[in-house]
Design a protein around this motif. Structure first.
Motif, PDB file in Angstrom:
ATOM      1  N   LEU A 116      30.238  -1.220   0.789  1.00 23.93           N
ATOM      2  CA  LEU A 116      30.870  -2.518   0.563  1.00 23.93           C
ATOM      3  C   LEU A 116      29.872  -3.577   0.124  1.00 23.93           C
ATOM      4  O   LEU A 116      30.264  -4.641  -0.369  1.00 23.93           O
ATOM      5  CB  LEU A 116      31.573  -2.988   1.838  1.00 23.93           C
ATOM      6  N   THR A 117      28.599  -3.291   0.291  1.00 22.51           N
ATOM      7  CA  THR A 117      27.580  -4.298  -0.023  1.00 22.51           C
ATOM      8  C   THR A 117      27.012  -4.151  -1.430  1.00 22.51           C
ATOM      9  O   THR A 117      26.273  -5.026  -1.890  1.00 22.51           O
ATOM     10  CB  THR A 117      26.428  -4.233   0.994  1.00 22.51           C
ATOM     11  N   GLU A 118      27.340  -3.071  -2.121  1.00 25.84           N
ATOM     12  CA  GLU A 118      26.826  -2.839  -3.465  1.00 25.84           C
ATOM     13  C   GLU A 118      27.962  -2.922  -4.486  1.00 25.84           C
ATOM     14  O   GLU A 118      28.977  -2.239  -4.353  1.00 25.84           O
ATOM     15  CB  GLU A 118      26.158  -1.469  -3.560  1.00 25.84           C
ATOM     16  N   LYS A 119      27.769  -3.747  -5.512  1.00 22.47           N
ATOM     17  CA  LYS A 119      28.763  -3.860  -6.567  1.00 22.47           C
ATOM     18  C   LYS A 119      28.907  -2.532  -7.302  1.00 22.47           C
ATOM     19  O   LYS A 119      27.922  -1.842  -7.561  1.00 22.47           O
ATOM     20  CB  LYS A 119      28.366  -4.962  -7.550  1.00 22.47           C
ATOM     21  N   GLY A 120      30.128  -2.198  -7.628  1.00 20.27           N
ATOM     22  CA  GLY A 120      30.381  -0.952  -8.339  1.00 20.27           C
ATOM     23  C   GLY A 120      30.484   0.266  -7.448  1.00 20.27           C
ATOM     24  O   GLY A 120      30.711   1.373  -7.939  1.00 20.27           O
ATOM     25  N   GLU A 121      30.352   0.075  -6.124  1.00 19.04           N
ATOM     26  CA  GLU A 121      30.393   1.209  -5.198  1.00 19.04           C
ATOM     27  C   GLU A 121      31.622   1.170  -4.295  1.00 19.04           C
ATOM     28  O   GLU A 121      31.710   1.924  -3.329  1.00 19.04           O
ATOM     29  CB  GLU A 121      29.116   1.237  -4.355  1.00 19.04           C
ATOM     30  N   HIS A 122      32.570   0.280  -4.589  1.00 14.71           N
ATOM     31  CA  HIS A 122      33.795   0.172  -3.801  1.00 14.71           C
ATOM     32  C   HIS A 122      34.885  -0.418  -4.691  1.00 14.71           C
ATOM     33  O   HIS A 122      34.636  -0.795  -5.841  1.00 14.71           O
ATOM     34  CB  HIS A 122      33.577  -0.719  -2.570  1.00 14.71           C
ATOM     35  N   ALA A 123      36.116  -0.504  -4.137  1.00 17.99           N
ATOM     36  CA  ALA A 123      37.224  -1.152  -4.849  1.00 17.99           C
ATOM     37  C   ALA A 123      38.050  -1.966  -3.853  1.00 17.99           C
ATOM     38  O   ALA A 123      39.280  -1.960  -3.884  1.00 17.99           O
ATOM     39  CB  ALA A 123      38.089  -0.115  -5.556  1.00 17.99           C
ATOM     40  N   ALA A 124      37.339  -2.679  -2.974  1.00 16.74           N
ATOM     41  CA  ALA A 124      37.982  -3.469  -1.918  1.00 16.74           C
ATOM     42  C   ALA A 124      38.324  -4.857  -2.448  1.00 16.74           C
ATOM     43  O   ALA A 124      37.673  -5.849  -2.135  1.00 16.74           O
ATOM     44  CB  ALA A 124      37.070  -3.546  -0.697  1.00 16.74           C
ATOM     45  N   THR A 125      39.372  -4.921  -3.250  1.00 17.37           N
ATOM     46  CA  THR A 125      39.723  -6.133  -3.989  1.00 17.37           C
ATOM     47  C   THR A 125      40.093  -7.301  -3.082  1.00 17.37           C
ATOM     48  O   THR A 125      39.599  -8.421  -3.246  1.00 17.37           O
ATOM     49  CB  THR A 125      40.900  -5.836  -4.926  1.00 17.37           C
ATOM     50  N   LEU A 126      40.974  -7.065  -2.130  1.00 11.54           N
ATOM     51  CA  LEU A 126      41.420  -8.134  -1.245  1.00 11.54           C
ATOM     52  C   LEU A 126      40.348  -8.504  -0.236  1.00 11.54           C
ATOM     53  O   LEU A 126      40.283  -9.640   0.233  1.00 11.54           O
ATOM     54  CB  LEU A 126      42.711  -7.721  -0.535  1.00 11.54           C
ATOM     55  N   GLY A 143      47.450  -9.375 -17.638  1.00  7.76           N
ATOM     56  CA  GLY A 143      48.675 -10.143 -17.762  1.00  7.76           C
ATOM     57  C   GLY A 143      49.206 -10.776 -16.492  1.00  7.76           C
ATOM     58  O   GLY A 143      50.325 -11.303 -16.489  1.00  7.76           O
ATOM     59  N   PHE A 144      48.441 -10.774 -15.396  1.00  4.31           N
ATOM     60  CA  PHE A 144      48.931 -11.379 -14.157  1.00  4.31           C
ATOM     61  C   PHE A 144      47.763 -11.948 -13.357  1.00  4.31           C
ATOM     62  O   PHE A 144      46.610 -11.566 -13.546  1.00  4.31           O
ATOM     63  CB  PHE A 144      49.688 -10.352 -13.304  1.00  4.31           C
ATOM     64  N   LYS A 145      48.097 -12.881 -12.448  1.00  2.00           N
ATOM     65  CA  LYS A 145      47.091 -13.500 -11.591  1.00  2.00           C
ATOM     66  C   LYS A 145      47.134 -12.875 -10.206  1.00  2.00           C
ATOM     67  O   LYS A 145      48.206 -12.745  -9.603  1.00  2.00           O
ATOM     68  CB  LYS A 145      47.331 -15.002 -11.472  1.00  2.00           C
ATOM     69  N   SER A 146      45.965 -12.492  -9.716  1.00  5.30           N
ATOM     70  CA  SER A 146      45.885 -11.903  -8.384  1.00  5.30           C
ATOM     71  C   SER A 146      44.426 -11.909  -7.946  1.00  5.30           C
ATOM     72  O   SER A 146      43.540 -12.344  -8.688  1.00  5.30           O
ATOM     73  CB  SER A 146      46.440 -10.473  -8.394  1.00  5.30           C
ATOM     74  N   TYR A 147      44.171 -11.431  -6.738  1.00  5.58           N
ATOM     75  CA  TYR A 147      42.789 -11.193  -6.346  1.00  5.58           C
ATOM     76  C   TYR A 147      42.211 -10.109  -7.244  1.00  5.58           C
ATOM     77  O   TYR A 147      42.899  -9.139  -7.597  1.00  5.58           O
ATOM     78  CB  TYR A 147      42.700 -10.745  -4.887  1.00  5.58           C
ATOM     79  N   MET A 148      40.948 -10.276  -7.607  1.00  2.00           N
ATOM     80  CA  MET A 148      40.274  -9.251  -8.388  1.00  2.00           C
ATOM     81  C   MET A 148      38.777  -9.298  -8.108  1.00  2.00           C
ATOM     82  O   MET A 148      38.247 -10.299  -7.634  1.00  2.00           O
ATOM     83  CB  MET A 148      40.550  -9.431  -9.886  1.00  2.00           C
ATOM     84  N   LEU A 149      38.141  -8.184  -8.350  1.00  4.90           N
ATOM     85  CA  LEU A 149      36.685  -8.105  -8.264  1.00  4.90           C
ATOM     86  C   LEU A 149      36.133  -8.491  -9.626  1.00  4.90           C
ATOM     87  O   LEU A 149      36.392  -7.813 -10.620  1.00  4.90           O
ATOM     88  CB  LEU A 149      36.252  -6.693  -7.865  1.00  4.90           C
ATOM     89  N   GLN A 150      35.391  -9.594  -9.678  1.00  2.00           N
ATOM     90  CA  GLN A 150      34.971 -10.144 -10.967  1.00  2.00           C
ATOM     91  C   GLN A 150      33.551 -10.676 -10.891  1.00  2.00           C
ATOM     92  O   GLN A 150      33.056 -11.043  -9.832  1.00  2.00           O
ATOM     93  CB  GLN A 150      35.925 -11.257 -11.383  1.00  2.00           C
ATOM     94  N   ASP A 151      32.912 -10.710 -12.069  1.00  2.00           N
ATOM     95  CA  ASP A 151      31.552 -11.229 -12.157  1.00  2.00           C
ATOM     96  C   ASP A 151      31.579 -12.751 -12.360  1.00  2.00           C
ATOM     97  O   ASP A 151      32.642 -13.381 -12.312  1.00  2.00           O
ATOM     98  CB  ASP A 151      30.767 -10.525 -13.258  1.00  2.00           C
ATOM     99  N   GLU A 152      30.397 -13.328 -12.606  1.00  2.00           N
ATOM    100  CA  GLU A 152      30.286 -14.783 -12.739  1.00  2.00           C
ATOM    101  C   GLU A 152      31.071 -15.318 -13.932  1.00  2.00           C
ATOM    102  O   GLU A 152      31.470 -16.490 -13.964  1.00  2.00           O
ATOM    103  CB  GLU A 152      28.815 -15.198 -12.860  1.00  2.00           C
TER     104      GLU A 152
END
Length: 407
Positions: free
Chosen positions: A269-279, A289-298
């Motif tokens: 969970l501490t390394e980017k690209g090693e999980h998919a814990a979006t929420l 096409g929609f707004k939601s929580y997402m894993l995103q860069d700067e």
């Protein structure tokens, strides 16, 4: 049994609170508006609903049963029950919305269904539905997942679908969605993009939720018949989130029922690209096409994601889940690959049920709840079976769990 599509959310613009909506080009919005209009008619049409109910019963094999996992319960000290979506025709919950989308496409005069798939269960279910109603079918799948989920690729091809590899980026689910959207934009008139989860522009999060709500509607009635009460705890895995919303919806108004959505913690969970814990670690943004929580860069672009489960490695999540997180109604937690594979073998060896790796995330959370001393019963949605995963699991984890290669 109550099985209604009458829900208070989303609003007319497709928003669950601040999440959802439709952020797509104007020319495509016209086509999506037509889909929304036809669907609003269908969800109130007795003929459409009767045909869907007939197929659920006689083609899918619904209702799927609830099973008391006695051996698992005795080992971990809590009453654990399984909603057996793995027993559906095609082996998972995905057939619930694929049949609905296929009937909708047929009513609209479409010629082809197209979709993305990660683990292949949505692809198999859509290929099955397309064959049943007589439509062509194109399935976009990441090149990595094509190799990983080979049995489902074979099934799709046997059913007559074209499986098209997404070869850019990480070559997994997000890239498959990209490729499917590009193909849809080229011809939105004769094709229907049958989105595989409660994601995408309105009306898809609502539409897929409605079709999947049969899971929770059945479970609520079945559990009360079995035990005389509602479950104390509900658990389901969350990638895009269709099986979870399908289970949760019937219990959202029951304040005494604790609800857990289980995301993939992957390798770290501490390394980017090693999980998919979006929420767990994401923030609101707009994608596909929609707004939601997402894993995103700067820059607001989607980050690379990873999960041992091909069906969960998506950098966003259904907008209703984001709303439920902000409301505090659902507890969203993350389970690691290691916990997941342990749970995969525990259920297999204690109950004789091989789960999909996606579903094993929910099994792992149920075990964690039991070990923590949680009070009362635990009902988890076993969203799919593990036939598709056995080669991958044995190749990568078999020796660790005492399985020697026969090759």
């Amino acid at each position: 049994m109550k099985n209604t599509f009458d829900h208070p959310l989303p609003n007319a613009q497709g928003f669950f609170g601040e999440y959802g909506g439709s952020f797509i080009p104007p020319q495509l919005q016209q086509v999506i508006d037509e889909i929304s209009e036809v669907y609003q008619t269908c969800r109130q049409d007795p003929d459409f609903l009767d045909e869907l109910a007939y197929l659920y019963k006689h083609f899918v094999g619904r209702p799927s049963p609830i099973f008391y996992a006695q051996n698992l319960s005795q080992k971990y000290g809590a009453d654990i029950y399984l909603k057996r979506e793995d027993l559906n025709h095609t082996g998972a919950h995905k057939i619930n919305h694929c049949l609905g989308e296929a009937l909708l496409a047929k009513r609209m005069g479409k010629k082809k269904l197209i979709a993305e798939t990660g683990a292949g269960q949505h692809g198999v279910a859509l290929a099955t539905a397309a064959a049943l109603v007589g439509l062509e079918c194109d399935i976009y799948m990441g090149e990595v997942d094509i190799k990983k989920e080979h049995p489902n690729v074979v099934r799709m091809r046997i059913l007559g679908a074209n499986v098209i590899a997404a070869t850019h980026g990480r070559k997994t689910l997000k890239e498959a969605v990209d490729a499917a959207f590009e193909a849809y934009l080229k011809d939105p008139v004769t094709q229907l993009y049958a989105i595989g989860s409660v994601v995408g522009p309105h009306p898809f999060p609502m539409m897929v939720r409605d079709f999947q709500s049969i899971i929770g509607n059945e479970a609520r009635e079945q559990f009360q018949q079995m035990t005389g009460a509602l479950p104390d705890n509900i658990v389901a895995c969350v990638g895009g989130g269709s099986n979870a919303v399908g289970m949760f919806t019937a219990f959202l108004d029951d304040a005494k029922v604790e609800i857990y959505g289980v995301e993939p913690a992957g390798r770290s969970l501490t390394e980017k690209g090693e999980h998919a814990a979006t929420l767990t670690l994401g923030k609101p943004g707009i994608m596909h096409g929609f707004k939601s929580y997402m894993l995103q860069d700067e820059q607001g672009e989607p980050e690379p994601v990873y999960s041992v489960a091909s069906g969960l490695d998506y950098p966003s999540v259904g907008p209703q889940h984001s709303y439920l997180k902000d409301q505090g109604r659902v507890n969203y937690v993350a389970i690691s690959d290691a916990q997941t594979i342990d749970a995969f073998f525990e259920l297999s060896r204690l109950e004789g049920i091989i789960p999909a790796i996606e579903s094993a995330h929910a099994v792992a959370q149920a075990i964690e709840l039991a070990k923590s001393g949680v009070k009362g019963s635990i009902l988890l949605n076993l969203s799919g079976r593990g036939d598709k995963d056995i080669d991958f699991v044995v190749e990568n984890y078999g020796q660790q769990y005492g399985i020697e290669s026969l090759l």
